[in-house]
Design a protein around this motif. Structure first.
Motif, PDB file in Angstrom:
ATOM      1  N   LEU A   1      47.502 -23.011  57.553  1.00  0.00           N
ATOM      2  CA  LEU A   1      48.585 -23.387  56.633  1.00  0.00           C
ATOM      3  C   LEU A   1      49.175 -24.748  57.006  1.00  0.00           C
ATOM      4  O   LEU A   1      49.429 -25.593  56.140  1.00  0.00           O
ATOM      5  N   LEU A   2      49.402 -24.944  58.288  1.00  0.00           N
ATOM      6  CA  LEU A   2      49.960 -26.219  58.749  1.00  0.00           C
ATOM      7  C   LEU A   2      49.029 -27.373  58.381  1.00  0.00           C
ATOM      8  O   LEU A   2      49.481 -28.432  57.943  1.00  0.00           O
ATOM      9  N   LEU A   3      47.733 -27.144  58.569  1.00  0.00           N
ATOM     10  CA  LEU A   3      46.758 -28.183  58.252  1.00  0.00           C
ATOM     11  C   LEU A   3      46.673 -28.435  56.745  1.00  0.00           C
ATOM     12  O   LEU A   3      46.693 -29.584  56.288  1.00  0.00           O
ATOM     13  N   ASN A   4      46.619 -27.371  55.983  1.00  0.00           N
ATOM     14  CA  ASN A   4      46.445 -27.509  54.537  1.00  0.00           C
ATOM     15  C   ASN A   4      47.635 -28.176  53.860  1.00  0.00           C
ATOM     16  O   ASN A   4      47.485 -28.959  52.925  1.00  0.00           O
ATOM     17  N   HIS A   5      48.834 -27.853  54.335  1.00  0.00           N
ATOM     18  CA  HIS A   5      50.037 -28.375  53.698  1.00  0.00           C
ATOM     19  C   HIS A   5      50.602 -29.608  54.415  1.00  0.00           C
ATOM     20  O   HIS A   5      51.633 -30.144  53.993  1.00  0.00           O
ATOM     21  N   ARG A   6      49.944 -30.015  55.492  1.00  0.00           N
ATOM     22  CA  ARG A   6      50.382 -31.182  56.270  1.00  0.00           C
ATOM     23  C   ARG A   6      51.845 -31.061  56.678  1.00  0.00           C
ATOM     24  O   ARG A   6      52.657 -31.955  56.495  1.00  0.00           O
ATOM     25  N   ILE A   7      52.172 -29.907  57.242  1.00  0.00           N
ATOM     26  CA  ILE A   7      53.518 -29.650  57.738  1.00  0.00           C
ATOM     27  C   ILE A   7      53.424 -29.309  59.212  1.00  0.00           C
ATOM     28  O   ILE A   7      52.336 -29.037  59.738  1.00  0.00           O
ATOM     29  N   SER A   8      54.561 -29.317  59.895  1.00  0.00           N
ATOM     30  CA  SER A   8      54.542 -29.107  61.342  1.00  0.00           C
ATOM     31  C   SER A   8      55.158 -27.781  61.764  1.00  0.00           C
ATOM     32  O   SER A   8      55.190 -27.466  62.949  1.00  0.00           O
ATOM     33  N   ALA A   9      55.640 -26.988  60.794  1.00  0.00           N
ATOM     34  CA  ALA A   9      56.224 -25.697  61.142  1.00  0.00           C
ATOM     35  C   ALA A   9      56.375 -24.842  59.893  1.00  0.00           C
ATOM     36  O   ALA A   9      56.420 -25.362  58.772  1.00  0.00           O
ATOM     37  N   VAL A  10      56.441 -23.529  60.106  1.00  0.00           N
ATOM     38  CA  VAL A  10      56.700 -22.599  59.002  1.00  0.00           C
ATOM     39  C   VAL A  10      57.745 -21.581  59.442  1.00  0.00           C
ATOM     40  O   VAL A  10      57.683 -21.071  60.574  1.00  0.00           O
ATOM     41  N   PRO A  11      58.721 -21.282  58.578  1.00  0.00           N
ATOM     42  CA  PRO A  11      59.653 -20.201  58.882  1.00  0.00           C
ATOM     43  C   PRO A  11      58.948 -18.852  58.803  1.00  0.00           C
ATOM     44  O   PRO A  11      58.015 -18.673  58.022  1.00  0.00           O
ATOM     45  N   VAL A  12      59.422 -17.923  59.604  1.00  0.00           N
ATOM     46  CA  VAL A  12      58.944 -16.549  59.553  1.00  0.00           C
ATOM     47  C   VAL A  12      60.041 -15.709  58.905  1.00  0.00           C
ATOM     48  O   VAL A  12      61.192 -15.728  59.361  1.00  0.00           O
ATOM     49  N   VAL A  13      59.703 -15.004  57.832  1.00  0.00           N
ATOM     50  CA  VAL A  13      60.711 -14.255  57.082  1.00  0.00           C
ATOM     51  C   VAL A  13      60.339 -12.774  57.015  1.00  0.00           C
ATOM     52  O   VAL A  13      59.167 -12.409  57.065  1.00  0.00           O
ATOM     53  N   ASP A  14      61.370 -11.930  56.881  1.00  0.00           N
ATOM     54  CA  ASP A  14      61.134 -10.492  56.731  1.00  0.00           C
ATOM     55  C   ASP A  14      60.960 -10.140  55.259  1.00  0.00           C
ATOM     56  O   ASP A  14      60.880 -11.029  54.400  1.00  0.00           O
ATOM     57  N   ASP A  15      60.952  -8.868  54.959  1.00  0.00           N
ATOM     58  CA  ASP A  15      60.713  -8.418  53.594  1.00  0.00           C
ATOM     59  C   ASP A  15      61.812  -8.835  52.625  1.00  0.00           C
ATOM     60  O   ASP A  15      61.593  -8.903  51.412  1.00  0.00           O
ATOM     61  N   GLU A  16      62.993  -9.106  53.143  1.00  0.00           N
ATOM     62  CA  GLU A  16      64.127  -9.531  52.311  1.00  0.00           C
ATOM     63  C   GLU A  16      64.267 -11.048  52.273  1.00  0.00           C
ATOM     64  O   GLU A  16      65.269 -11.570  51.806  1.00  0.00           O
ATOM     65  N   HIS A  17      63.274 -11.729  52.778  1.00  0.00           N
ATOM     66  CA  HIS A  17      63.226 -13.194  52.796  1.00  0.00           C
ATOM     67  C   HIS A  17      64.330 -13.795  53.672  1.00  0.00           C
ATOM     68  O   HIS A  17      64.847 -14.882  53.416  1.00  0.00           O
ATOM     69  N   ARG A  18      64.672 -13.081  54.710  1.00  0.00           N
ATOM     70  CA  ARG A  18      65.629 -13.590  55.695  1.00  0.00           C
ATOM     71  C   ARG A  18      64.849 -14.183  56.866  1.00  0.00           C
ATOM     72  O   ARG A  18      63.866 -13.604  57.312  1.00  0.00           O
ATOM     73  N   VAL A  19      65.324 -15.317  57.359  1.00  0.00           N
ATOM     74  CA  VAL A  19      64.609 -16.027  58.418  1.00  0.00           C
ATOM     75  C   VAL A  19      64.816 -15.319  59.751  1.00  0.00           C
ATOM     76  O   VAL A  19      65.948 -15.142  60.204  1.00  0.00           O
ATOM     77  N   ILE A  20      63.714 -14.939  60.387  1.00  0.00           N
ATOM     78  CA  ILE A  20      63.793 -14.281  61.693  1.00  0.00           C
ATOM     79  C   ILE A  20      63.195 -15.139  62.798  1.00  0.00           C
ATOM     80  O   ILE A  20      63.318 -14.825  63.983  1.00  0.00           O
ATOM     81  N   GLY A  21      62.522 -16.224  62.412  1.00  0.00           N
ATOM     82  CA  GLY A  21      61.931 -17.094  63.415  1.00  0.00           C
ATOM     83  C   GLY A  21      61.277 -18.294  62.771  1.00  0.00           C
ATOM     84  O   GLY A  21      61.332 -18.469  61.546  1.00  0.00           O
ATOM     85  N   ILE A  22      60.675 -19.117  63.595  1.00  0.00           N
ATOM     86  CA  ILE A  22      59.939 -20.281  63.101  1.00  0.00           C
ATOM     87  C   ILE A  22      58.765 -20.543  64.040  1.00  0.00           C
ATOM     88  O   ILE A  22      58.897 -20.403  65.262  1.00  0.00           O
ATOM     89  N   VAL A  23      57.631 -20.851  63.458  1.00  0.00           N
ATOM     90  CA  VAL A  23      56.439 -21.186  64.250  1.00  0.00           C
ATOM     91  C   VAL A  23      56.123 -22.654  64.017  1.00  0.00           C
ATOM     92  O   VAL A  23      55.901 -23.080  62.880  1.00  0.00           O
ATOM     93  N   SER A  24      56.125 -23.438  65.079  1.00  0.00           N
ATOM     94  CA  SER A  24      55.843 -24.867  64.992  1.00  0.00           C
ATOM     95  C   SER A  24      54.498 -25.186  65.613  1.00  0.00           C
ATOM     96  O   SER A  24      53.900 -24.350  66.306  1.00  0.00           O
ATOM     97  N   GLU A  25      54.044 -26.396  65.382  1.00  0.00           N
ATOM     98  CA  GLU A  25      52.797 -26.827  66.000  1.00  0.00           C
ATOM     99  C   GLU A  25      52.917 -26.797  67.519  1.00  0.00           C
ATOM    100  O   GLU A  25      51.934 -26.566  68.223  1.00  0.00           O
ATOM    101  N   GLY A  26      54.132 -26.997  68.015  1.00  0.00           N
ATOM    102  CA  GLY A  26      54.347 -26.920  69.461  1.00  0.00           C
ATOM    103  C   GLY A  26      54.087 -25.529  69.999  1.00  0.00           C
ATOM    104  O   GLY A  26      53.527 -25.370  71.094  1.00  0.00           O
ATOM    105  N   ASP A  27      54.496 -24.505  69.226  1.00  0.00           N
ATOM    106  CA  ASP A  27      54.220 -23.125  69.643  1.00  0.00           C
ATOM    107  C   ASP A  27      52.722 -22.869  69.705  1.00  0.00           C
ATOM    108  O   ASP A  27      52.230 -22.190  70.618  1.00  0.00           O
ATOM    109  N   LEU A  28      51.991 -23.404  68.734  1.00  0.00           N
ATOM    110  CA  LEU A  28      50.548 -23.180  68.694  1.00  0.00           C
ATOM    111  C   LEU A  28      49.815 -23.984  69.761  1.00  0.00           C
ATOM    112  O   LEU A  28      48.741 -23.580  70.214  1.00  0.00           O
ATOM    113  N   MET A  29      50.388 -25.114  70.176  1.00  0.00           N
ATOM    114  CA  MET A  29      49.742 -25.934  71.189  1.00  0.00           C
ATOM    115  C   MET A  29      49.656 -25.218  72.533  1.00  0.00           C
ATOM    116  O   MET A  29      48.824 -25.538  73.377  1.00  0.00           O
ATOM    117  N   ARG A  30      50.524 -24.239  72.737  1.00  0.00           N
ATOM    118  CA  ARG A  30      50.454 -23.482  73.986  1.00  0.00           C
ATOM    119  C   ARG A  30      49.095 -22.806  74.126  1.00  0.00           C
ATOM    120  O   ARG A  30      48.576 -22.637  75.226  1.00  0.00           O
TER     121      ARG A  30
END
Length: 229
Positions: free
Chosen positions: A26-55
């Motif tokens: 998704l990050l590659l396709n949309h040329r973005i550096s992070a995506v929010p993580v949301v629950d079923d009610e579309h509330r933000v519970i976290g965020i995954v960034s390219e930095g998280d994936l670089m680990r």
């Protein structure tokens, strides 16, 4: 201007059980550096960034069969292992990220990004994700913002109060140590600050107050502690 005026409204987001490989795509396709993580009610519970994936990249050469040994040697802990080896969004995300409401002013967002060394912030409406503001969005908003405000101070006393409020709230300068004189929109600033940056910040604060016609900056500089016992 507010967050709603500059945010990216169509946010690419994922659920907590999204696969890490899918997030990377998704990050590659949309040329973005992070995506929010949301629950079923579309509330933000976290965020995954390219930095998280670089680990994960950094751990490609690790001997995974012996990962548990590091729990005793101090090389890593269980939390580090989950972050670097997890396969789901909820395992690798940064939980409870900072967020703003859609009516949050730009200067508040700018200070938040700078203070917390982050590159983007999700925008909420009634607790649900409606957009995201990145540093790029912020710069574009500032560049395109109209100079003229909707309402301006109309006399010298209001101008003076506005300058002092701006200095106190946004520059880190102690207003007790400066004197602001306003006459017909012309401003003179006297007193002592701790650095050239603070001196410049006071001048900029005054220049940006509606009704100010010119600013004469007579501030002197005295670093903290100098001249005191």
């Amino acid at each position: 201007m507010q967050a709603i005026d500059i945010m990216t409204p169509k946010v690419v987001s994922v659920g907590p059980d999204a696969e890490v490989r899918d997030i990377a795509q998704l990050l590659l396709n949309h040329r973005i550096s992070a995506v929010p993580v949301v629950d079923d009610e579309h509330r933000v519970i976290g965020i995954v960034s390219e930095g998280d994936l670089m680990r994960r990249v950094k751990n490609d050469g690790d001997h995974r069969d012996a990962w548990w040994l590091t729990l005793f040697t101090g090389g890593k802990d269980a939390g580090d292992y989950v972050k670097s080896h997890g396969r789901k969004a909820h395992e690798v995300m940064t939980p409870n990220p900072m967020t703003v409401e859609e009516n949050t002013p730009l200067h508040t967002i700018a200070r938040m990004l700078e203070k917390h060394h982050i590159k983007r912030v999700p925008v909420l409406r009634d607790g649900k994700l409606v957009g995201i503001v990145s540093r790029a969005n912020l710069l574009q908003g500032i560049a395109n913002a109209e100079v003229a405000p909707t309402q301006s101070p109309t006399d010298d006393r209001q101008i003076r109060e506005a300058i002092l409020k701006e200095v106190e709230n946004n520059t880190g300068v102690q207003v007790e140590g400066i004197s602001v004189i306003v006459d017909g929109g012309a401003v003179e600033v006297w007193g002592l600050v701790e650095s050239l940056e603070q001196k410049q910040a006071v001048a900029v604060a005054a220049e940006n107050v509606p009704g100010v016609t010119k600013v004469e900056n007579h501030l002197g500089m005295m670093p903290r502690g100098v001249g005191y016992m």
